[in-house]
Design a protein around this motif. Structure first.
Motif, PDB file in Angstrom:
ATOM      1  N   GLY A  78      17.435 -39.256  23.098  1.00  0.00           N
ATOM      2  CA  GLY A  78      17.617 -37.800  23.151  1.00  0.00           C
ATOM      3  C   GLY A  78      17.590 -37.296  24.588  1.00  0.00           C
ATOM      4  N   VAL A  79      16.644 -37.819  25.388  1.00  0.00           N
ATOM      5  CA  VAL A  79      16.517 -37.346  26.771  1.00  0.00           C
ATOM      6  C   VAL A  79      17.711 -37.783  27.612  1.00  0.00           C
ATOM      7  N   LEU A  80      18.099 -39.038  27.442  1.00  0.00           N
ATOM      8  CA  LEU A  80      19.117 -39.581  28.345  1.00  0.00           C
ATOM      9  C   LEU A  80      20.533 -39.214  27.928  1.00  0.00           C
ATOM     10  N   PHE A  81      20.780 -39.052  26.629  1.00  0.00           N
ATOM     11  CA  PHE A  81      22.184 -38.914  26.215  1.00  0.00           C
ATOM     12  C   PHE A  81      22.506 -37.631  25.478  1.00  0.00           C
ATOM     13  N   ASP A  82      21.505 -36.961  24.850  1.00  0.00           N
ATOM     14  CA  ASP A  82      21.804 -35.714  24.151  1.00  0.00           C
ATOM     15  C   ASP A  82      21.866 -34.531  25.103  1.00  0.00           C
ATOM     16  N   GLN A  83      21.515 -34.735  26.343  1.00  0.00           N
ATOM     17  CA  GLN A  83      21.583 -33.669  27.343  1.00  0.00           C
ATOM     18  C   GLN A  83      22.174 -34.266  28.617  1.00  0.00           C
ATOM     19  N   PRO A  84      22.730 -33.411  29.513  1.00  0.00           N
ATOM     20  CA  PRO A  84      23.346 -33.967  30.726  1.00  0.00           C
ATOM     21  C   PRO A  84      22.297 -34.398  31.744  1.00  0.00           C
TER      22      PRO A  84
END
Lengths: 293, 402
Positions: A78-84
């Motif tokens: 979630g941290v690395l890929f769901d947000q830029p």
């Protein structure tokens, strides 16, 4: 031969005598250091451990380092890929590097003038610099915020960097360091035809590398970790720094603590790794300036 | 012609007056030493000449043109510092080339990156390299060009500092105690090298030192300073033989000059010797007499060269305390019988008849003769009385002495 064995026996005895009373003291010292290290390291362990847990387990009354339900993949994904995430990192880099470069550009000449040039009122000026160290950013933040609103610079990189362009601490640190530079070399340079700027660039700066390195780490870490100011001046996601991006998992209704901790881990990692690499240079700079951080 | 003129230079640091109205004339190609005890203002004066300090009042002229308000660079002077002041992180070659780069290249051609493309930089780079090479050869430091100052010995650093000053072909060469960080042996060597450098370059040299031996041996002209004032300016021998006052006489000469007082009682007397009657008319009150250590001859000690003193030279009783054997000569310490509290030093040349003395610390009564022509007379407050060749009277009275 007998003489040698005798001497060996003697040194052995002396060694034991030396060790025995000290071993207890050593044990206590070691225990003390362990305690100190634990106090320092435990928050990091807690952070990493919580980043692998679901939110309800973070709140669990029975704390365990090893998570019962492993949510590490989901949290980190979630941290690395769901947000830029890379954009956040880049924003942090831009802000930190920008601040550092301008700080050096302003602090080095100011420090040189205060350390080596004779002019009327230099002592008063230096006193003012010292006094300015005591003013925290919270005091000046409201006027600066209003100013930024007035010139329409809110939500920009400039807004995030502006209050930190002048580092009083840097001026003080460099001034102390430059004072140790031999006057005769500066005078020789003047006779040889150096301009004052060339004296700084060609002679003073190369000798001040440890101090600059030390300050760079100070400044970089401080602004990397800064949550307060970006939180005030930035709203849009594409300007957010990495540290600020952690706040996204918090809202009035619901906070995803697992992800917040995963985010914190990811944000802290670059600084920790950089410090481990530059540790020796950093410590040398601190000890050379005589300023104990 | 690099003539240097200082006119009424005054300088104060806060309340302290460091230079009190200094005027000085240095001719082209002259080697002048500013000598004096530490704190006399000699270094400040040198830095004012260099342009590193500006005088409160007064004027500095180089080649007859005022440079008082010019920056050091525009004066085209070079300076050698006591601690050499080499640029620490630059190689010897870079150190030597810096003055040329600064003098020849305009600012834009010295900038990083741009300095590789600027036409001036491209044109002058070979000239600069050639200049560095020439100076390195002259000072025999060609093999050190790639080293850093930290990797050099004291003598080598000294040479690099000289080279850096020399490379730009300055009008005036300023040196601030350049030898004081060298050991004694090297100092003598570099001393002669600097003298040689002065002769071959034909430049005007201004040399600051607290060591009167350096000043005496190297310079054409010595300017002796004390508490911000020039006491006397003149050729080394002139200062030695003909000092303007007691302070000059005391400072110049090693071992120091002996000063005894003449008795102002009934008639002026030096010990039991009557001083010429006309001295009494000139001097009211005490009279001080300076006697150089070599102007005293020991008469009753075998193996010492005996200088022929003029007939009228006074003979006095002397108590020997200690003898220092310096090889070709002896330094005899003791006192005159008539003034037992003033230590006296006698320099006596050995001759072929010299054999070992007894214990060097043995006290002994000697008979010594003062060279009447070499006596220097001063008033009580140190002013020199110019009385050449004082005829002493009462030769027979001398006989009673010993």
């Amino acid at each position: 031969m007998a003489d040698i064995t005798q001497r060996q026996a003697k040194t052995k005895l002396a060694w034991r005598a030396h060790l025995k009373p000290r071993s207890l003291g050593r044990a206590i010292t070691t225990a003390f250091l362990f305690l100190g290290a634990w106090v320092m390291i435990f928050p990091f362990i807690w952070m990493i451990s919580s980043s692998l847990k679901p939110t309800d387990e973070v709140y669990d009354s029975t704390f365990s380092i090893i998570p019962k339900t492993f949510k590490g993949f989901e949290n980190y994904y979630g941290v690395l890929f769901d947000q830029p995430y890379l954009i956040f990192l880049m924003n942090s880099m831009i802000v930190c590097v920008g601040i550092l470069v301008i700080q050096l550009l302003t602090a080095v000449p100011a420090a040189y003038a205060l350390a080596k040039l004779k002019f009327r009122g230099s002592n008063i000026l230096f006193g003012t610099v010292i006094a300015a160290i005591t003013i925290p950013i919270n005091v000046t933040s409201i006027p600066i915020y209003i100013g930024l609103v007035k010139v329409g610079l809110l939500d920009t990189y400039i807004a995030m960097m502006f209050p930190f362009f002048l580092s009083v601490f840097a001026i003080f640190l460099f001034r102390q360091f430059f004072r140790g530079f031999p006057d005769s070399i500066i005078q020789a340079a003047r006779v040889d035809g150096f301009t004052e700027i060339e004296i700084i660039v060609r002679l003073i700066l190369p000798s001040a590398v440890p101090a600059i390195a030390a300050f760079s780490v100070f400044s970089f870490v401080a602004h990397w970790n800064d949550l307060y100011w970006p939180l005030i001046v930035v709203q849009s996601q594409d300007k957010m720094t990495a540290t600020l991006s952690m706040m996204q998992y918090q809202s009035n209704f619901d906070t995803d603590y697992g992800r917040t901790f995963a985010s914190a881990t990811v944000v802290t990692a670059p600084m920790v790794i950089a410090f481990l690499f530059a540790r020796r240079l950093f410590i040398r700079g601190i000890t050379m300036t005589g300023v104990k951080g | 012609m690099a003539q240097l003129t200082l006119k009424n230079i005054k300088k104060s640091f806060g309340q302290t007056e460091v230079l009190k109205d200094i005027s000085l004339e240095v001719n082209d190609g002259e080697f002048i030493s500013l000598v004096g005890q530490s704190g006399c203002g000699k270094s400040t004066l040198l830095r004012i000449i260099a342009g590193l300090e500006s005088p409160d009042t007064g004027e500095i002229l180089i080649e007859g043109k005022s440079v008082t308000n010019r920056a050091p660079k525009e004066r085209n002077v070079a300076m050698v510092f006591q601690d050499y002041a080499l640029y620490p992180h630059m190689s010897v070659a870079e150190n030597l080339s810096m003055p040329l780069i600064m003098a020849r290249l305009p600012l834009h051609a010295r900038l990083p990156f741009l300095r590789f493309v600027a036409p001036a930089a491209r044109r002058d780079r070979p000239v600069i390299a050639a200049g560095v090479e020439k100076v390195a050869k002259q000072l025999r430091i060609g093999h050190l060009l790639d080293r850093r100052p930290a990797q050099l010995s004291g003598g080598q650093r000294q040479r690099v500092a000289l080279g850096r000053a020399l490379v730009r072909d300055p009008k005036i060469f300023l040196m601030d105690e350049p030898l004081s960080n060298l050991d004694a042996k090297l100092r003598v060597q570099v001393r002669s090298e600097i003298t040689e450098l002065h002769e071959t370059s034909g430049l005007t040299f201004v040399y600051v030192t607290h060591d009167q031996v350096e000043a005496m041996t190297m310079s054409d002209k010595v300017a002796l300073m004390q508490t911000g004032e020039l006491l006397q300016v003149g050729a080394p021998n002139e200062l030695y033989a003909n000092p303007a006052n007691l302070d000059v006489a005391r400072f110049i000469g090693s071992p120091e000059i002996n000063i005894v007082s003449a008795d102002p009682g009934v008639g002026l007397k030096l010990g039991n010797v009557n001083l010429p009657a006309h001295l009494q008319d000139v001097v009211a009150g005490d009279l001080k007499i300076g006697i150089r250590p070599e102007s005293i001859t020991v008469q009753n000690m075998p193996g010492l060269a005996f200088a022929n003193a003029p007939d009228n030279s006074p003979t006095l009783a002397f108590n020997k305390r200690l003898v220092e054997d310096l090889g070709p000569e002896l330094l005899i310490h003791g006192t005159f019988e008539f003034e037992p509290e003033t230590p006296i030093r006698i320099r006596a040349q050995k001759n072929s008849g010299y054999s070992e003395l007894g214990p060097l610390t043995q006290t002994e009564k000697l008979k010594v003769q003062l060279n009447a022509n070499a006596l220097l007379f001063f008033t009580k407050d140190g002013k020199r009385l110019d009385l050449t060749s004082v005829p002493f009277q009462a030769k027979e009275k001398n006989e009673e002495l010993v």
